[in-house]
Design a protein around this motif. Structure first.
Motif, PDB file in Angstrom:
ATOM      1  N   UNK A  73      23.947 -50.618-107.159  1.00 41.40           N
ATOM      2  CA  UNK A  73      24.490 -51.662-106.302  1.00 41.40           C
ATOM      3  C   UNK A  73      25.868 -51.383-105.742  1.00 41.40           C
ATOM      4  N   UNK A  74      26.412 -50.200-106.004  1.00 38.45           N
ATOM      5  CA  UNK A  74      27.758 -49.870-105.503  1.00 38.45           C
ATOM      6  C   UNK A  74      27.713 -49.405-104.056  1.00 38.45           C
ATOM      7  N   UNK A  75      28.868 -49.428-103.413  1.00 36.93           N
ATOM      8  CA  UNK A  75      28.951 -49.200-101.968  1.00 36.93           C
ATOM      9  C   UNK A  75      29.976 -48.125-101.630  1.00 36.93           C
ATOM     10  N   UNK A  76      29.943 -47.712-100.361  1.00 36.04           N
ATOM     11  CA  UNK A  76      30.910 -46.751 -99.847  1.00 36.04           C
ATOM     12  C   UNK A  76      31.636 -47.363 -98.651  1.00 36.04           C
ATOM     13  N   UNK A  77      32.802 -46.854 -98.370  1.00 33.91           N
ATOM     14  CA  UNK A  77      33.479 -47.164 -97.114  1.00 33.91           C
ATOM     15  C   UNK A  77      33.114 -46.062 -96.120  1.00 33.91           C
ATOM     16  N   UNK A  78      32.838 -46.468 -94.882  1.00 31.10           N
ATOM     17  CA  UNK A  78      32.529 -45.489 -93.841  1.00 31.10           C
ATOM     18  C   UNK A  78      33.154 -45.956 -92.523  1.00 31.10           C
ATOM     19  N   UNK A  79      33.412 -45.029 -91.597  1.00 26.91           N
ATOM     20  CA  UNK A  79      34.075 -45.383 -90.336  1.00 26.91           C
ATOM     21  C   UNK A  79      33.091 -45.704 -89.219  1.00 26.91           C
ATOM     22  N   UNK A  80      33.579 -46.357 -88.187  1.00 21.87           N
ATOM     23  CA  UNK A  80      32.806 -46.534 -86.956  1.00 21.87           C
ATOM     24  C   UNK A  80      32.611 -45.178 -86.288  1.00 21.87           C
ATOM     25  N   UNK A  81      33.704 -44.416 -86.154  1.00 18.47           N
ATOM     26  CA  UNK A  81      33.648 -43.090 -85.533  1.00 18.47           C
ATOM     27  C   UNK A  81      33.913 -42.041 -86.618  1.00 18.47           C
ATOM     28  N   UNK A  82      33.068 -41.037 -86.668  1.00 18.45           N
ATOM     29  CA  UNK A  82      33.138 -40.045 -87.749  1.00 18.45           C
ATOM     30  C   UNK A  82      34.473 -39.309 -87.776  1.00 18.45           C
ATOM     31  N   UNK A  83      34.906 -39.004 -88.997  1.00 14.47           N
ATOM     32  CA  UNK A  83      36.088 -38.146 -89.186  1.00 14.47           C
ATOM     33  C   UNK A  83      35.687 -36.721 -89.520  1.00 14.47           C
ATOM     34  N   UNK A  84      34.397 -36.442 -89.504  1.00 16.05           N
ATOM     35  CA  UNK A  84      33.876 -35.076 -89.624  1.00 16.05           C
ATOM     36  C   UNK A  84      32.706 -34.931 -88.660  1.00 16.05           C
ATOM     37  N   UNK A  85      32.444 -33.702 -88.264  1.00 16.47           N
ATOM     38  CA  UNK A  85      31.221 -33.366 -87.535  1.00 16.47           C
ATOM     39  C   UNK A  85      30.812 -31.966 -87.960  1.00 16.47           C
ATOM     40  N   UNK A  86      29.534 -31.667 -87.846  1.00 14.17           N
ATOM     41  CA  UNK A  86      29.047 -30.382 -88.349  1.00 14.17           C
ATOM     42  C   UNK A  86      28.706 -29.423 -87.224  1.00 14.17           C
ATOM     43  N   UNK A  87      29.064 -28.170 -87.419  1.00 11.65           N
ATOM     44  CA  UNK A  87      28.656 -27.116 -86.481  1.00 11.65           C
ATOM     45  C   UNK A  87      27.692 -26.156 -87.162  1.00 11.65           C
ATOM     46  N   UNK A  88      27.206 -26.540 -88.348  1.00 12.73           N
ATOM     47  CA  UNK A  88      26.314 -25.667 -89.118  1.00 12.73           C
ATOM     48  C   UNK A  88      24.855 -25.856 -88.751  1.00 12.73           C
ATOM     49  N   UNK A  89      24.452 -25.250 -87.670  1.00 13.48           N
ATOM     50  CA  UNK A  89      23.057 -25.370 -87.241  1.00 13.48           C
ATOM     51  C   UNK A  89      22.118 -24.678 -88.218  1.00 13.48           C
TER      52      UNK A  89
END
Length: 437
Positions: A292-308
């Motif tokens: 039942x625990x939660x996380x905080x997350x942003x509207x706009x990401x603070x990371x993005x991936x380039x690992x295709x």
């Protein structure tokens, strides 16, 4: 610590040598074999020789196994007792947030390290530790340059043994190795280096300019709120066309996002002993771990991936991941009052905002009906309703243990053609159904 390590290795080597001397004595001290007098005597001698051959073969195998165990133990002791990065005297250990980067065989690890160093406000508060699996020497060589020039710490997973799996599971061997690496590395952070928290990234992530500011500001919330178990830099529905132009917006989420996330030592002490052999991220999303625990997350990401390319063979990358928007506007989160994210306050405001929003159908939203409404609610009543609406509105339509990606209290918040949309269950919603998948 070094004396204890040397003492332990000395004892093991001493036992190994003593065992071999004893074996040698026992084998060479046997009574000489007399010349066979009868066929029966010859058979007895042959039986004894066969038995002696088996004993020698078994002993050689035992010696090889002992040498292997000794080598692994030596590597584990060496890695586990390696000191953490040096800390500045003015910064209490509890306030230090190390960055733990997982690496394997990407020489492009330099791209991620360059950004971590570029935006890092303090080397003392945010020491960078690269943990490498695979034993890939070209990647290790790249990392070594950052060790020498920037004081980055490089630790290496000592257990590189192949994992034997039955034929249907062999294609998942990469996921088994990742889970093994995570367990070892997080044990180093929390048990060997004794840090209080850690920010976890991977070697294929870009970060936003306010990456450190974001985690610095949300760390006190993580420490104080027992209903929180992580802070993530990621929004699974963070495509450019699905988010607003409000980088300061933060949310609570029932879904564990990963991809740049922070946890405390207390959580690892809970999860570490029962860590799974594979698919660790989905395992964390199970009710037995999340509780039942939660996380905080942003509207706009603070990371993005380039690992295709990776163990998932580019799964979702072309269709989804490469369209994730990375925040470019720095937000001074440490100067903003984030008390609105505390559970009691947040839940009250969130429920009111969602269920005060006018109800619209998916078709109306798609056709941009009632353009005067800045926000609207689309209701789903079952799993099929949700999936059908999610596909039409362009958000992720899958579940993990019954929880839609980025959802809170069953509600997924996103932007569709400039309007805030809440894809929500009825207000009588009580709990997730883990059978929804």
């Amino acid at each position: 610590m070094r004396l204890k390590r040397r003492y332990l290795i000395t004892v093991i080597v001493g036992c190994f040598v003593s065992w071999n001397l004893l074996t040698y004595y026992m084998l060479t001290s046997k009574q000489p074999i007399k010349e066979p007098q009868t066929v029966k005597d010859q058979q007895q001698i042959e039986t004894k020789l066969s038995q002696l051959e088996r004993e020698i073969t078994n002993q050689l195998k035992n010696n090889e196994d002992l040498l292997k165990d000794l080598k692994h133990l030596k590597n584990d002791i060496s890695s586990a007792t390696s000191p953490p990065p040096e800390l500045h005297e003015d910064i209490p250990k509890d306030d230090v947030l190390p960055i733990l980067m997982f690496a394997c065989n990407r020489v492009t690890v330099s791209r991620s390290l360059d950004q971590l160093l570029k935006y890092r406000p303090s080397a003392e508060k945010f020491p960078i530790i690269v943990t490498q699996d695979c034993g890939h020497q070209p990647t290790a060589t790249v990392i070594k340059q950052y060790v020498e020039k920037h004081g980055v710490k490089h630790i290496q997973q000592p257990d590189l043994r192949e994992i034997s799996l039955p034929w249907p599971q062999r294609k998942f061997v990469g996921y088994y190795k990742i889970a093994r690496h995570y367990k070892w590395a997080l044990n180093q952070i929390f048990l060997a280096f004794n840090y209080s928290a850690v920010i976890i990234v991977e070697d294929d992530l870009d970060i936003s300019p306010d990456f450190y500011e974001y985690f610095s500001a949300t760390y006190p919330l993580l420490k104080e709120d027992p209903h929180l178990w992580c802070v993530s830099a990621w929004n699974d529905n963070g495509k450019a066309n699905l988010v607003s132009d409000e980088p300061e917006l933060l949310y609570r989420s029932d879904f564990f996002p990963g991809l740049g996330w922070m946890i405390e030592r207390s959580l690892w002490l809970e999860l570490g002993p029962k860590w799974p052999e594979t698919f660790w991220d989905d395992w964390m999303r199970h009710p037995g771990q999340r509780q039942g625990r939660e996380c905080i997350r942003p509207e706009i990401c603070r990371t993005s991936t380039f690992g295709k390319k990776g163990v998932s063979n580019g799964l979702f990358y072309e269709k989804h991941l490469k369209y994730i928007k990375l925040n470019e506007k720095s937000v001074p989160f440490t100067k903003i009052d984030l008390s609105y994210l505390k559970k009691e306050t947040y839940d009250k405001n969130f429920v009111k905002k969602v269920y005060d929003a006018p109800l619209m159908t998916v078709t109306e939203v798609v056709l941009a009906a009632k353009p005067e409404l800045p926000a609207a609610r689309v209701q789903y009543n079952n799993k099929n309703d949700f999936k059908a609406a999610a596909k039409k509105l362009g958000i992720m339509d899958d579940y993990k243990a019954g929880v839609p990606r980025s959802a809170y209290r069953g509600v997924v918040s996103f932007v569709f053609r400039g309007r805030r949309i809440y894809l929500a269950p009825p207000q009588t919603w009580k709990a997730y159904d883990p059978t929804w998948s």
